[in-house]
Structure formats: C-alpha cells, structure tokens
Motif scaffolding. Sequence first.
Motif, PDB file in Angstrom:
ATOM      1  N   SER A 176      33.616  44.280  47.746  1.00 24.13           N
ATOM      2  CA  SER A 176      34.989  44.672  48.279  1.00 24.13           C
ATOM      3  C   SER A 176      35.001  43.490  49.608  1.00 24.13           C
ATOM      4  N   GLY A 177      36.482  43.175  49.584  1.00 24.73           N
ATOM      5  CA  GLY A 177      37.039  42.602  50.803  1.00 24.73           C
ATOM      6  C   GLY A 177      38.495  42.766  50.768  1.00 24.73           C
ATOM      7  N   GLN A 178      39.044  42.052  51.589  1.00 27.01           N
ATOM      8  CA  GLN A 178      40.466  42.009  51.834  1.00 27.01           C
ATOM      9  C   GLN A 178      41.099  41.282  50.452  1.00 27.01           C
ATOM     10  N   PRO A 179      41.927  41.685  49.932  1.00 30.13           N
ATOM     11  CA  PRO A 179      42.869  41.344  48.826  1.00 30.13           C
ATOM     12  C   PRO A 179      43.350  39.884  49.141  1.00 30.13           C
ATOM     13  N   GLY A 180      43.479  39.043  48.149  1.00 29.47           N
ATOM     14  CA  GLY A 180      44.067  37.695  48.287  1.00 29.47           C
ATOM     15  C   GLY A 180      45.302  37.662  48.564  1.00 29.47           C
ATOM     16  N   LEU A 181      46.213  38.621  47.930  1.00 30.68           N
ATOM     17  CA  LEU A 181      47.580  38.357  47.861  1.00 30.68           C
ATOM     18  C   LEU A 181      47.991  39.991  47.982  1.00 30.68           C
ATOM     19  N   GLU A 182      48.780  40.336  48.929  1.00 34.91           N
ATOM     20  CA  GLU A 182      49.480  41.837  48.929  1.00 34.91           C
ATOM     21  C   GLU A 182      51.027  41.499  48.912  1.00 34.91           C
ATOM     22  N   LEU A 183      51.605  41.625  47.748  1.00 34.43           N
ATOM     23  CA  LEU A 183      52.962  41.579  47.295  1.00 34.43           C
ATOM     24  C   LEU A 183      53.566  42.753  47.491  1.00 34.43           C
ATOM     25  N   GLU A 184      55.022  42.786  47.645  1.00 34.09           N
ATOM     26  CA  GLU A 184      55.720  43.971  47.306  1.00 34.09           C
ATOM     27  C   GLU A 184      55.529  44.419  46.197  1.00 34.09           C
ATOM     28  N   PRO A 185      55.368  45.866  45.641  1.00 35.38           N
ATOM     29  CA  PRO A 185      55.396  46.390  44.330  1.00 35.38           C
ATOM     30  C   PRO A 185      56.509  46.408  43.571  1.00 35.38           C
ATOM     31  N   VAL A 186      56.467  46.154  42.186  1.00 35.64           N
ATOM     32  CA  VAL A 186      57.578  46.162  41.415  1.00 35.64           C
ATOM     33  C   VAL A 186      57.671  47.603  40.688  1.00 35.64           C
ATOM     34  N   ARG A 187      58.845  48.171  40.637  1.00 36.03           N
ATOM     35  CA  ARG A 187      58.979  49.227  39.920  1.00 36.03           C
ATOM     36  C   ARG A 187      58.902  49.384  38.496  1.00 36.03           C
ATOM     37  N   ARG A 188      58.997  48.425  37.851  1.00 40.80           N
ATOM     38  CA  ARG A 188      58.758  48.281  36.229  1.00 40.80           C
ATOM     39  C   ARG A 188      57.799  46.946  35.973  1.00 40.80           C
ATOM     40  N   LEU A 189      57.163  46.980  35.017  1.00 43.71           N
ATOM     41  CA  LEU A 189      56.395  45.910  34.714  1.00 43.71           C
ATOM     42  C   LEU A 189      57.187  44.873  34.213  1.00 43.71           C
ATOM     43  N   ALA A 190      58.568  45.164  33.544  1.00 40.30           N
ATOM     44  CA  ALA A 190      59.455  44.283  33.152  1.00 40.30           C
ATOM     45  C   ALA A 190      59.848  43.588  34.266  1.00 40.30           C
ATOM     46  N   ASP A 191      59.985  43.764  35.658  1.00 42.67           N
ATOM     47  CA  ASP A 191      60.313  43.109  36.709  1.00 42.67           C
ATOM     48  C   ASP A 191      59.291  42.225  37.172  1.00 42.67           C
ATOM     49  N   ALA A 192      58.114  42.309  36.759  1.00 43.50           N
ATOM     50  CA  ALA A 192      57.110  41.681  37.408  1.00 43.50           C
ATOM     51  C   ALA A 192      57.311  39.862  37.364  1.00 43.50           C
ATOM     52  N   ARG A 193      57.049  39.099  38.389  1.00 45.17           N
ATOM     53  CA  ARG A 193      56.907  37.656  38.100  1.00 45.17           C
ATOM     54  C   ARG A 193      55.986  37.056  36.888  1.00 45.17           C
ATOM     55  N   ARG A 194      56.389  36.461  35.979  1.00 43.44           N
ATOM     56  CA  ARG A 194      55.628  35.964  35.117  1.00 43.44           C
ATOM     57  C   ARG A 194      55.750  34.281  35.118  1.00 43.44           C
ATOM     58  N   PRO A 195      55.075  33.518  35.975  1.00 41.98           N
ATOM     59  CA  PRO A 195      55.352  32.227  36.195  1.00 41.98           C
ATOM     60  C   PRO A 195      54.928  31.273  35.074  1.00 41.98           C
ATOM     61  N   ALA A 196      55.491  30.385  34.759  1.00 39.54           N
ATOM     62  CA  ALA A 196      54.787  29.048  33.890  1.00 39.54           C
ATOM     63  C   ALA A 196      53.506  28.969  34.626  1.00 39.54           C
ATOM     64  N   VAL A 197      52.483  28.811  33.732  1.00 39.19           N
ATOM     65  CA  VAL A 197      51.195  28.268  34.453  1.00 39.19           C
ATOM     66  C   VAL A 197      50.486  27.312  33.428  1.00 39.19           C
ATOM     67  N   GLU A 198      49.899  26.554  34.126  1.00 38.19           N
ATOM     68  CA  GLU A 198      48.816  25.497  33.685  1.00 38.19           C
ATOM     69  C   GLU A 198      47.508  25.833  34.058  1.00 38.19           C
ATOM     70  N   VAL A 199      46.504  26.008  33.246  1.00 33.83           N
ATOM     71  CA  VAL A 199      45.177  26.311  33.423  1.00 33.83           C
ATOM     72  C   VAL A 199      44.520  25.291  33.335  1.00 33.83           C
ATOM     73  N   THR A 200      43.381  24.881  34.165  1.00 39.73           N
ATOM     74  CA  THR A 200      42.479  23.948  34.537  1.00 39.73           C
ATOM     75  C   THR A 200      40.996  24.533  34.443  1.00 39.73           C
ATOM     76  N   LEU A 201      40.232  24.319  33.583  1.00 37.00           N
ATOM     77  CA  LEU A 201      38.809  24.512  33.459  1.00 37.00           C
ATOM     78  C   LEU A 201      38.068  23.673  34.591  1.00 37.00           C
ATOM     79  N   LEU A 202      37.582  24.190  35.461  1.00 34.83           N
ATOM     80  CA  LEU A 202      36.662  23.044  36.437  1.00 34.83           C
ATOM     81  C   LEU A 202      35.281  23.092  36.259  1.00 34.83           C
ATOM     82  N   GLY A 203      34.742  23.787  35.423  1.00 32.44           N
ATOM     83  CA  GLY A 203      33.233  23.697  35.175  1.00 32.44           C
ATOM     84  C   GLY A 203      32.575  24.747  36.000  1.00 32.44           C
TER      85      GLY A 203
END
Length: 82
Positions: free
Chosen positions: A44-71
């Motif tokens: 356990s520890g401090q969370p990495g991000l603490e954002l304002e909560p969303v009321r509905r899952l449909a309102d959650a941010r869904r950014p475009a993402v590129e994924v890189t496997l680093l080994g």
Amino acid sequence: ARALRQLGVARGWREGGAAMISQAIDAGIVDRLHLMVSPVLIGSGQPGLELEPVRRLADARRPAVEVTLLGEGEVLFDCDLS
C-alpha cells in the motif's frame, strides 16, 4: 492554461507529484499522459492519481492510447488527453 496560450505558449512540460499531476488533469491542461506499469509489488501507498470522481462510467475519460512493451513486464501507456 488560457493565460499561457495568450502569451504564445502552445506546449509545455509539467512534471510533479501525484497531487500536482492530478490537479492539472482535472483542470484540463494536460494533453498527454505517460503511465507506466511495472510488475513490482510494493504494498500500500499513496495513489498515483487522485482525480475528481465521475458520476457515471459513461462520463469517464477514455483517451486514445498507444501501448509500448518495454521488456521485463513493463508497459508504457501513452495517453492522448487532448
């Protein structure tokens, strides 16, 4: 953010702790976020991000993402928040 744009600043780099980054995301001034996942269990520890909560899952941010496997199980998520 508006004041910086009025001064002609189109891009900037912001690095900081969880609180600063979380506030910047909530303020809408972060265009790109890099998240790294590593297979290290540190308990356990401090969370990495603490954002304002969303009321509905449909309102959650869904950014475009590129994924890189680093080994060694590490994964970098390059999230476009613009």
